[in-house]
Design a protein around this motif. Structure first.
Motif, PDB file in Angstrom:
ATOM      1  N   UNK A 128      48.360  46.096  31.934  1.00  0.00           N
ATOM      2  CA  UNK A 128      47.110  45.758  33.085  1.00  0.00           C
ATOM      3  C   UNK A 128      46.078  44.519  32.113  1.00  0.00           C
ATOM      4  N   UNK A 129      45.479  45.839  31.074  1.00  0.00           N
ATOM      5  CA  UNK A 129      44.640  44.651  30.276  1.00  0.00           C
ATOM      6  C   UNK A 129      45.226  43.832  29.444  1.00  0.00           C
ATOM      7  N   UNK A 130      46.489  43.941  29.134  1.00  0.00           N
ATOM      8  CA  UNK A 130      46.684  42.657  28.500  1.00  0.00           C
ATOM      9  C   UNK A 130      46.604  41.402  29.361  1.00  0.00           C
ATOM     10  N   UNK A 131      47.061  41.502  30.393  1.00  0.00           N
ATOM     11  CA  UNK A 131      47.566  40.355  31.303  1.00  0.00           C
ATOM     12  C   UNK A 131      46.327  39.872  31.502  1.00  0.00           C
ATOM     13  N   UNK A 132      45.114  40.631  31.313  1.00  0.00           N
ATOM     14  CA  UNK A 132      43.620  40.116  31.875  1.00  0.00           C
ATOM     15  C   UNK A 132      43.406  39.371  30.771  1.00  0.00           C
ATOM     16  N   UNK A 133      43.146  39.269  30.053  1.00  0.00           N
ATOM     17  CA  UNK A 133      42.733  38.917  28.379  1.00  0.00           C
ATOM     18  C   UNK A 133      42.854  37.579  28.202  1.00  0.00           C
ATOM     19  N   UNK A 134      41.732  36.842  27.791  1.00  0.00           N
ATOM     20  CA  UNK A 134      42.479  35.831  27.949  1.00  0.00           C
ATOM     21  C   UNK A 134      41.456  34.833  28.882  1.00  0.00           C
ATOM     22  N   UNK A 135      40.872  33.017  28.986  1.00  0.00           N
ATOM     23  CA  UNK A 135      40.710  32.945  30.164  1.00  0.00           C
ATOM     24  C   UNK A 135      41.400  32.630  31.277  1.00  0.00           C
ATOM     25  N   UNK A 136      40.961  33.063  32.843  1.00  0.00           N
ATOM     26  CA  UNK A 136      41.726  33.104  33.869  1.00  0.00           C
ATOM     27  C   UNK A 136      40.808  32.567  34.566  1.00  0.00           C
ATOM     28  N   UNK A 137      41.523  32.302  35.501  1.00  0.00           N
ATOM     29  CA  UNK A 137      40.592  31.964  37.004  1.00  0.00           C
ATOM     30  C   UNK A 137      40.434  33.331  38.260  1.00  0.00           C
ATOM     31  N   UNK A 138      38.519  33.841  37.737  1.00  0.00           N
ATOM     32  CA  UNK A 138      38.804  35.014  38.663  1.00  0.00           C
ATOM     33  C   UNK A 138      38.272  34.859  40.378  1.00  0.00           C
ATOM     34  N   UNK A 139      38.765  34.087  39.960  1.00  0.00           N
ATOM     35  CA  UNK A 139      37.816  33.415  41.106  1.00  0.00           C
ATOM     36  C   UNK A 139      38.536  35.274  42.646  1.00  0.00           C
ATOM     37  N   UNK A 140      39.833  35.874  42.592  1.00  0.00           N
ATOM     38  CA  UNK A 140      39.796  36.792  43.337  1.00  0.00           C
ATOM     39  C   UNK A 140      39.179  38.706  42.675  1.00  0.00           C
ATOM     40  N   UNK A 141      38.176  37.611  42.231  1.00  0.00           N
ATOM     41  CA  UNK A 141      37.823  39.195  41.112  1.00  0.00           C
ATOM     42  C   UNK A 141      36.705  39.390  41.067  1.00  0.00           C
TER      43      UNK A 141
END
Length: 273
Positions: A128-141
């Protein structure tokens, strides 16, 4: 002269770091200390700025504040600590450029979250950490703020077991409100098997998938470091660091004993005959 300080605090007794009328905050105590020592007249004229806000109950080891003063010889940790409560202390100092802004000049920030492992699968957590790393839209977070970008870049997430606890270290260019604590909730859901990695991928696509997530409790969160690279030359105050260690050791003993006292109140299993 503009001075920057590294500040540590145990946030349990405070309504967050940012000053608020009528409640006890970290900044409020720092303002009182600086003003009583006549290091600053008031926060506004001193251009007092911190590297960021922490919520009620959140702790810090590396919060950074900066302010202008015409008494730089007094603006040192051991002097300032004499006017601070025991759960807030300065421990490092730097003389910085007149335009230094602790929030805007930061390269990245690192937080640590400590939580019971709850038999989480460490391999699932790391996936899960590998998926979260990098640039993402964290609107759900996060708690959304209309008009503000929710895209952030997580540089690294590291999850380690320490006995029956998990230590989750997260470094990013910046964070949204409640973002870290919501990430922790998501990681624990995946680690426990309650949710899978496909669900996590969907969470990172808020344009097509939206779900509210409850943030993890604030008491496990620590701001550990704000990184400025080589642009700030910190000078640690050895005396202040030794004194803070003594206070923390006393605090630790108190809570170890209190934990044992609380254990006495738990219902005990009847002894087998």
């Amino acid at each position: 002269m503009r001075v920057a300080l590294k500040i540590a605090y145990i946030g349990s007794s405070y309504r967050g770091s940012q000053v608020q009328p009528g409640v006890s905050t970290i900044e409020g105590k720092i303002f009182e200390a600086l003003q009583s020592l006549e290091i600053i007249e008031d926060p506004s004229s001193a251009r007092f700025v911190s590297s960021g806000r922490t919520d009620t109950g959140v702790h810090a080891m590396g919060q950074v504040v900066a302010f202008d003063t015409d008494k730089p010889k007094l603006a040192i940790p051991r002097v300032i600590n004499s006017k601070l409560p025991g759960d807030i202390w300065a421990w490092s100092r730097a003389e910085v450029d007149s335009d230094f802004h602790p929030r805007r000049y930061a390269i990245n920030r690192t937080y640590r979250y400590i939580t019971p492992s709850m038999d989480a699968d460490i391999s699932k957590l790391r996936a899960a950490c590998s998926i979260l790393e990098g640039s993402h839209d964290f609107a759900n977070f996060c708690f959304r703020d209309t008009g503000r970008s929710t895209i952030r870049r997580i540089e690294k997430i590291d999850v380690r077991l320490a006995g029956n606890l998990l230590r989750i270290d997260i470094t990013a260019n910046s964070f949204l409100w409640k973002m870290i604590r919501k990430i922790v909730t998501v990681l624990l859901l995946v680690g426990s098997g309650a949710r899978d990695l496909d669900w996590l991928e969907n969470m990172l696509d808020p344009a097509s998938y939206e779900e509210g997530i409850k943030p993890a409790k604030p008491y496990g969160l620590i701001l550990t470091n704000v990184n400025y690279g080589d642009s700030v030359q910190w000078v640690d105050d050895g005396y202040s660091m030794r004194r803070s260690r003594e206070r923390i050791e006393e605090y630790l003993v108190y809570h170890q004993v209190l934990a044992e006292v609380m254990d006495q109140f738990l219902p005990k299993e009847p002894k087998a005959e």
